[in-house]
Scaffold this motif. Structure first.
Motif, PDB file in Angstrom:
ATOM      1  N   SER A  14       0.833  -1.207   0.000  1.00 30.07           N
ATOM      2  CA  SER A  14       0.000   0.000   0.000  1.00 30.07           C
ATOM      3  C   SER A  14       0.869   1.260   0.000  1.00 30.07           C
ATOM      4  CB  SER A  14      -0.986   0.006   1.172  1.00 30.07           C
ATOM      5  OG  SER A  14      -0.319  -0.030   2.409  1.00 30.07           O
ATOM      6  N   LEU A  99      -6.176   2.677   0.117  1.00 23.28           N
ATOM      7  CA  LEU A  99      -4.780   2.333   0.419  1.00 23.28           C
ATOM      8  C   LEU A  99      -4.395   2.891   1.787  1.00 23.28           C
ATOM      9  CD1 LEU A  99      -3.256   3.062  -3.102  1.00 23.28           C
ATOM     10  CD2 LEU A  99      -3.534   0.799  -2.038  1.00 23.28           C
ATOM     11  N   ILE A 109      -5.259  -5.804   1.927  1.00 24.71           N
ATOM     12  CA  ILE A 109      -5.387  -5.778   0.470  1.00 24.71           C
ATOM     13  C   ILE A 109      -6.404  -6.829   0.043  1.00 24.71           C
ATOM     14  CG2 ILE A 109      -4.210  -6.196  -1.730  1.00 24.71           C
ATOM     15  CD1 ILE A 109      -1.696  -4.931  -0.439  1.00 24.71           C
TER      16      ILE A 109
END
Length: 191
Positions: A14, A99, A109
């Protein structure tokens, strides 16, 4: 070991993505400001791990007078979606602010997509199968297996499969499948 590796992967990927996409983030933010009135980022409470509410971030794709319900309950959602919003949703670029949710530890994720706070049937089904014990994800197995073209029961079946088979290898495959579907611009999410 898997949960440590997964969290480490979440942080690293991220952070890399935020750095890599920062010019795009700035451009989208400016375009949203020029496209319609309202904030750049849409914030909404969603049930996270163990149904603890967290604030999810997305680029705003709808007009500010839109009722706070899932898109399928709006009747004709096209009257609420901004011109830019349609493109952002189709390309999934509206999800980029998540993110930051991943970096802050609210999301992963890969995991089940966070339900809307008022999707009681889905939340109840997830409770029965232990899915709410998982950290929600930017993408997930149910997403790549049908996104919004499947029923809540099918979503939970896919999420249960993911829960029983969680591994770094499965996460990598889901990320790859997600990347392929985003590149093809398959489908428009409803939440």
């Amino acid at each position: 070991m898997y949960s440590f590796t997964k969290r480490l992967m979440d942080i690293i990927l991220s952070l890399i993505a935020v750095i890599m996409f920062s010019p795009i983030l700035v451009i989208i933010a400016l375009l949203i400001k020029f496209d319609s009135k309202g904030p750049i980022v849409f914030k909404q409470k969603r049930p996270g791990i163990n149904k603890k509410l967290f604030t999810i971030y997305k680029f705003r794709t709808m007009k500010i007078e839109t009722p706070n319900v899932s898109t399928e309950k709006l009747g004709d959602p096209s009257r609420y979606i901004t011109k830019l919003g349609l493109f952002l949703r189709k390309s999934s670029l509206d999800e980029l602010p998540q993110l930051f949710n991943i970096m802050f530890g609210h999301m992963s994720i890969v995991g089940p997509r966070p339900a809307l706070y008022n999707q009681d049937d889905l939340i109840e089904l997830r409770d029965k199968h232990g899915i709410n014990e998982l950290k929600p994800g930017l993408t997930g197995y149910a997403q790549v297996m049908g996104r919004d073209n499947i029923t809540d029961i099918e979503k939970v079946r896919y999420e249960e499969f993911y829960k029983k088979n969680m591994s770094l290898w499965l996460d990598i495959k889901i990320i790859w499948w997600t990347f392929k579907s985003v590149v093809k611009s398959e489908g428009v999410r409803v939440n």
